[in-house]
Design an enzyme around this catalytic site. Structure first.
Site, mmCIF file in Angstrom:
data_model
loop_
_atom_site.group_PDB
_atom_site.id
_atom_site.type_symbol
_atom_site.label_atom_id
_atom_site.label_comp_id
_atom_site.label_asym_id
_atom_site.label_seq_id
_atom_site.Cartn_x
_atom_site.Cartn_y
_atom_site.Cartn_z
ATOM 1 N N HIS A 153 52.325 -6.257 30.737
ATOM 2 C CA HIS A 153 51.455 -6.845 31.755
ATOM 3 C C HIS A 153 51.900 -6.372 33.127
ATOM 4 O O HIS A 153 53.103 -6.241 33.388
ATOM 5 C CB HIS A 153 51.505 -8.374 31.682
ATOM 6 C CG HIS A 153 50.391 -9.053 32.412
ATOM 7 N ND1 HIS A 153 50.417 -9.263 33.781
ATOM 8 C CD2 HIS A 153 49.211 -9.566 31.973
ATOM 9 C CE1 HIS A 153 49.306 -9.890 34.143
ATOM 10 N NE2 HIS A 153 48.564 -10.089 33.078
ATOM 11 N N ASP B 170 45.665 -11.028 26.511
ATOM 12 C CA ASP B 170 44.410 -10.319 26.243
ATOM 13 C C ASP B 170 44.359 -9.793 24.814
ATOM 14 O O ASP B 170 43.295 -9.758 24.191
ATOM 15 C CB ASP B 170 44.247 -9.163 27.235
ATOM 16 C CG ASP B 170 44.183 -9.636 28.672
ATOM 17 O OD1 ASP B 170 43.364 -10.526 28.949
ATOM 18 O OD2 ASP B 170 44.956 -9.138 29.499
#
Length: 429
Positions: free
Chosen positions: A306, A363
């Site tokens: 991330h 995600d």
């Protein structure tokens, strides 16, 4: 404690003292607001080292993997709370009492329907229009129907607009899906939970009763919670920027949706599913793992690591557990889900991924969940926008509630021509 001050030496033996502000957590911030009086501005492309506002809503420590909403850790909120609980917290600063929660839920449910004339907007879109195009357009159009909540200087107007946006975005999002598949729109059922109501508007049809699966309902609620707010990201900053001009709340949220639509921002879980489709089957995973490890290969594993969280994504643990609950409950035979689960196993065991801290992020798991329950990839960012609306509205309200807020006006480093005289067309070489 003495006030901290940073001293900046300027050209010409001049200098200026800049106050250093300290928040309750995170980095100290140098206040450069008076620098312009000396004829200077800072240069910070992308505003990556600039605090654009003062906020008490969300705190992130990417190095330590911390995400707090009003001080509460995200994993506690996702496990112990529900989405409307979180909405109240983001809007008002504290978790609601039982009575406050009941009143809040009832008020939100009163606003779930949209003006019937709004359905005519959809007929202007092609059936194959991207759902985000419809969501952006219809959300902006709300200002034409709800003119009794457009005065941003009126505190009551701001509150009603907040309720309407939180309540109506699931209805509009589901309408975007129904229109794209040629099915009739489903009216909200206010006896259901926020997540359950969204699922029935997505998958219910008039000819039979839709029964909400409680495992899927809880998974949807957690997806909403884990995407509700993420500090001053591109779309939230866009909402604040638009709101600083006094634009109406529906236009501001439409602007946020437009920003979120960008593939570098809201399209991560959709990109993850496209990657799984590219891999195709479990037996091809080793080939793509090697491609991912090759710095000269353009292939990148989506859904791992991330930009903000340098260690681990605090939302991912809860989403991982939820993902496995859903797959166990639905028992879906889908080769892409098999690919996803094998990729997860490798990422959690392979030394390359561990050393680079490329853990599966929120995600990765949310995309798998949404695919498993039958939501098409084109709707992934729409659901992200639906969940993020309360964060956008909370930041919009916070900004307008702060005394002395100003219209945003970033500066620039001009690198174009200096002043030059106009040349008539017939004299130009």
């Amino acid at each position: 404690m003495a006030e901290l001050v940073a001293k900046l030496e300027l050209p010409g033996n001049d200098s200026i003292e800049l106050p250093v502000k300290q928040g309750t957590a995170g980095f100290d911030v140098i206040d450069i607001s008076k620098l312009g009086s000396k004829g200077y501005f800072t240069f910070d492309p992308g505003f990556l080292a600039t605090a654009s506002c003062e906020s008490a809503i969300t705190y992130i420590d990417g190095e330590k993997g911390i995400l707090l909403h009003r001080g509460y850790p995200i994993d506690q909120l996702a496990v112990e709370s529900n989405y409307l609980d979180l909405c109240y917290l983001l809007l008002y600063g504290e978790l609601p009492t039982k009575k406050q929660y009941q009143d809040f839920s009832k008020t939100v449910s009163m606003h779930t329907m949209v003006h019937e004339q709004l359905t005519a907007f959809f007929r202007g879109f092609r059936r194959d229009a991207h759902p985000m195009a419809m969501l952006c357009g219809v959300t902006g159009a709300l200002s034409a129907f709800y003119q009794d909540s457009l005065d941003v200087t009126d505190e009551r107007h701001r509150e009603v607009a907040a309720y309407r946006l939180i309540a109506k975005l699931p209805t509009i999002a589901a309408m975007c899906y129904k229109y794209s598949v040629g099915q009739p729109f489903q009216y909200p059922r206010n006896s259901l939970s926020y997540a359950g109501n969204f699922l029935q508007m997505m998958f219910g049809v008039p000819c039979e009763e839709y029964k909400v699966n409680p495992i899927v309902e809880r998974a949807m609620d957690r997806i909403f919670i884990l995407h509700a707010d993420h500090e001053q990201n591109a779309s939230t900053s866009t909402v604040r920027l638009a709101g600083s001009s006094g634009a109406n709340p529906f236009a501001c949220i439409a602007a946020g949706i437009a920003s979120l639509w960008g593939p570098a921002h809201g399209g991560a879980n959709e990109a993850c599913l496209k990657m799984l489709e590219e891999i195709g089957s479990v037996d091809r995973i080793p080939e793509f793992i090697e491609k991912a490890k090759d710095k000269n290969d353009p292939f990148r594993l989506m859904g791992f690591g991330h930009r903000v969280y340098k260690n681990f994504d605090p939302r991912a643990k809860v989403m991982r557990e939820t993902c496995h609950e859903v797959l166990s409950e639905l028992k879906i035979d889908d080769p892409l889900l098999d690919v996803a689960m094998e990729l997860e196993r490798i990422a959690l065991e392979d030394e390359y991924f561990i050393s680079k801290k490329l853990y599966p992020n929120v995600d990765f798991y949310s995309g798998i969940i949404m695919k498993a329950i039958g939501i098409p990839t084109s709707m992934f960012t729409v659901i992200f926008a639906l969940a993020r609306t309360v964060g956008w509205v909370s930041h919009w309200k916070e900004m307008l509630d702060q005394p002395g807020h100003k219209i945003s006006r970033p500066r620039q480093l001009y690198t174009g021509h200096e002043q030059r005289d106009f040349i008539p067309r017939d004299q130009r070489s």
